[in-house]
Write an enzyme that holds these catalytic residues in place. Sequence first.
Site: not given
Ligand code: GLC
Length: 586
Positions: A230, A287
């Site tokens: 993310d 790993e």
């Molecule tokens: C990413 C995720 C989104 C979230 C953001 C903050 O863009 O896809 O859904 O709100 O990160 O974590």
Amino acid sequence: MTTTDAARAPETDADQQVSTTAGGRGEWWRSAVIYQVYPRSFADGDGDGMGDLPGITARLPHLAELGVDALWLSPFYTSPQLDAGYDVADYRDVDPRFGVLADADALIARAHELGLRVVVDLVPNHTSWEHAWFRAALAAGPGSPERARYLFRDGRGEHGELPPTSWRSVFGGPAWTRTTEPDGTPGQWYLHLFDSSQPDLDWSNPEVVREFQDVLRFWLDRGVDGFRVDVAHGLVKADGLPEWDAETEMITGTLAGQHGESRTPPPMWDQEGVHEVYRAWRAVLDEYEGDRMLVAEAWVDPVERLARYVRPDEMHQAFNFGYLVSPLDAAALKAQVEETSRAMAAVGAPPTWVLSNHDVVRHTTRFGLSTAGGNPDGLAAGDDQPDPAVGLQRARAATLLMLALPGSAYVYQGEELGLPDGVVPDDARQDPTWERTGHEVNGRDGCRVPVPWEGDAPSFGFGPTAASWLPQPAVYGELALDRQRDVPGSTYEMYRAALRLRRELALGSSPGLDWTDLDGAAEVEGGVLAFRSSGALVVANLGGEPVRLPDGAEVLLVSGELGHDGEARLLPPTTTAWLRGPAATA
Ligand code: GLC
């Protein structure tokens, strides 16, 4: 005729890339179709209106039947759910709303039995404010090692009453929130690029670095096949947190211009230091046996910057948001395919393709709007509404084009049913963007409405009761899986046939594609994309006139209905066909 060299790692034998079957050998992710499951909205096992892990496990045969290679699960970890789980309070446990850790183990085991790989979401840019570290940071006070895991700073102004910088949150409003110190006085500020419930970690702190390597191992040991990372372009901030007073856009309608005229990344995005983090993670994954992978959610441009995330010692894939936000236009899409393929081939990574996910308006809806693409803010009841028939026709054509491209493709839950966004009433909206922008930005709830499985059941079979955390539109009943299964021409059967053919023809692992002209199609040239790949001829008619398909070619799959002119077969506008033969003419 031009050749685009896609999906081919330099100095790699083509045979080594061919791994279209989950459970097969080789670098499966190079050509995989990966299905995104959004746990809140996929299947509700216990009837509380919120999806859960046992619900997902029970529905896994659907994914096997559909023919995808893997699933990516959005976060299911312990979380107050203030950003639908992207605010993680414990990275090593399951939120009680979704089940317990044993349910995650059972899901992984069942998926593997069915030949499906499992990719989980990792949220390293920020934790939840309910994470033990953040609570400890608040309690410990300024200057403490506990605060040094986050980005606490003194405020500006005589009494520290002004935020340390003008940085804005992606979700609207300031990116800083002031704390109250343990003794009750107004205190330091902490940085949050997203909601105030999502404090950013300080990735220059070795403890943070160690912690996430440990989290990776925790899930690798439990058998996951990869991680979707993310906000992968956000972890490291420029030294000293320099001033930046422009919008902190991330999920923008266009990626161009994000970095301004200077092309210098803003201090919160795409900093050089992130690459060191991913090189270390790659070493951890290497790993482990079994081809584990990392895929970056990185909203950066141009695509050459994205390619830096998938250099041979970093991640394996990166989402291609340039393709997602492209209008449904032949020239624009062709340019995306060529540029992406070139940039990824230069670093030996496969291109990826995606049209929908949990952060954007579903492509059936996007393409039904008069703007036909881009990345609109979610729909409100008073907005211009999409034309559902036009949207579905365009979405189906776009999907068959996408699934034919060499590389890996992502499918978002429900797109195989042709689902449009739900129009969520304002008082039911849950995306933090809605509140943080003072109700200016509708937010992402529309694409998160629970999936319909049975047209006649309560909550359309989402769960055993009528409960659904977001209201489902009536049309979801007509689009439910049981209304489409075994129905010739249904969107579900089109996806299933496409995934079967993609596998049989090895379209995903094709080393490249050859653009071609169709004889007799000159008058509609601008609107037609045609290419040969892995022995198939793919024709996407995105123009306004029917296109004559080559005589003698076998039609394998069409996104709509073919027309006829005497003996000749005509591909109508907004329709894609997959064909075999006749042999390409030079
Ligand atoms: C990413 C995720 C989104 C979230 C953001 C903050 O863009 O896809 O859904 O709100 O990160 O974590």
